[in-house]
Enzyme design. Structure first.
Site, PDB file in Angstrom:
ATOM      1  N   PRO A  30       0.802  -1.226   0.000  1.00 21.90           N
ATOM      2  CA  PRO A  30       0.000   0.000   0.000  1.00 21.90           C
ATOM      3  C   PRO A  30       0.834   1.275   0.000  1.00 21.90           C
ATOM      4  CG  PRO A  30      -0.858  -1.566   1.597  1.00 21.90           C
ATOM      5  CD  PRO A  30       0.446  -2.120   1.120  1.00 21.90           C
ATOM      6  N   GLU A  67       0.101  -8.993   8.236  1.00 17.64           N
ATOM      7  CA  GLU A  67       0.317  -7.595   8.597  1.00 17.64           C
ATOM      8  C   GLU A  67       1.309  -6.895   7.678  1.00 17.64           C
ATOM      9  OE1 GLU A  67      -0.164  -4.055  10.695  1.00 17.64           O
ATOM     10  OE2 GLU A  67      -1.337  -5.900  10.683  1.00 17.64           O
ATOM     11  N   ARG A 110      -1.909  -5.779 -21.893  1.00 21.15           N
ATOM     12  CA  ARG A 110      -2.595  -5.190 -23.044  1.00 21.15           C
ATOM     13  C   ARG A 110      -1.619  -4.461 -23.966  1.00 21.15           C
ATOM     14  NH1 ARG A 110      -7.874  -4.053 -22.990  1.00 21.15           N
ATOM     15  NH2 ARG A 110      -7.515  -1.953 -23.814  1.00 21.15           N
ATOM     16  N   ASP A 159      -7.156   3.828 -25.376  1.00 20.80           N
ATOM     17  CA  ASP A 159      -7.851   3.679 -24.109  1.00 20.80           C
ATOM     18  C   ASP A 159      -7.795   4.964 -23.298  1.00 20.80           C
ATOM     19  OD1 ASP A 159      -8.421   1.072 -24.672  1.00 20.80           O
ATOM     20  OD2 ASP A 159      -6.791   0.233 -23.467  1.00 20.80           O
TER      21      ASP A 159
END
Length: 252
Positions: free
Chosen positions: A92, A119, A156, A171
């Site tokens: 994160p 954790e 992609r 895109d």
């Protein structure tokens, strides 16, 4: 491209990466995806891969040893076939993943994703990686879902995967703007009609319409993207006209 994934839950990847475009790309030989359960590399007799943090604290941390040994096995397997490539730790606190990052990763021949759980990680695991990546400012149960998203978005851009290489470049986000609206048959569906310009056959007018609508959609939905977009002079003029229209509508 070869993609290696280190995970405690390898079955999570089978359905997602075995279907649709990513699945076909593997069948056609454009991708080689391998998932390693790093629990297989633990030396603990109970097959533990986690332990309590030194100094105390909530939760359990992934140990360094199983991941280091799993990485060593992958390095040995790909030696002489693929370069070391990028090793991406799903975290994160990592770099925010976006379309530009996907295009960057697609230039590599070999990618390795390390998916954490619990954790967090023993800090020494970071010595193995070149990248730390995150989907956004939130925490998932593990890194598997984030890795799947990154892989899907990245492959992609691998030549041959989509067949038409112009497709991913059109895109949303690829040129810094959101994609323009698109339509298919019928031209009139329950009274909702396709813009006439798209059925006119005038390719220059269609191009201009698409450019304008891309700018309009970005201005309305993601104006923050315009701050970093590299616009042509023609696009800048269109954008100013759209802003004037927007101001006029607000006044009304």
């Amino acid at each position: 491209m070869r993609i290696d994934i280190l995970s405690l839950f390898p079955d999570m990847f089978q359905a997602t990466l075995g279907e649709s475009i990513v699945g076909r790309a593997q069948d056609d030989g454009f991708l080689d995806i391998n998932v390693t359960d790093f629990r297989q590399y633990t030396t603990d007799k109970h097959r533990h891969v986690d332990d309590a943090p030194f100094g105390g604290g909530a939760g359990m941390l992934l140990q360094a040893q199983p991941i280091f040994d799993a990485m060593a096995a992958i390095d040995q397997e790909v030696a002489g076939k693929y370069p070391k490539g990028r090793v991406i730790l799903m975290d994160p606190a990592g770099r925010r993943f976006d379309q530009k990052y996907a295009q960057e990763l697609a230039q590599e021949e070999h990618l390795t994703f390390i998916c954490g759980h619990y954790e967090g990680y023993d800090e020494r695991i970071r010595n193995l990686v070149t990248d730390e990546a995150s989907l956004g400012d939130y925490v998932l149960t593990g890194g598997e879902l984030a890795a799947m998203v990154m892989i899907d978005a990245t492959v992609r851009f691998v030549p041959g995967v989509l067949g038409n290489q112009a497709s991913p470049m059109g895109d949303s986000f690829s040129n810094g703007l959101l994609e323009y609206p698109q339509y298919t048959r019928p031209a009139d569906f329950r009274g909702m009609k396709v813009p006439e310009v798209l059925t006119s056959g005038n390719h220059q007018k269609i191009k201009e319409w698409r450019m304008r609508e891309s700018l309009r959609r970005t201005l309305e939905r993601r104006p923050d993207l315009l701050e970093a977009a590299h616009l042509t002079r023609e696009q800048e003029i269109m954008l100013q006209d759209l802003k004037l229209d927007q101001e006029s509508d607000d006044e009304e």
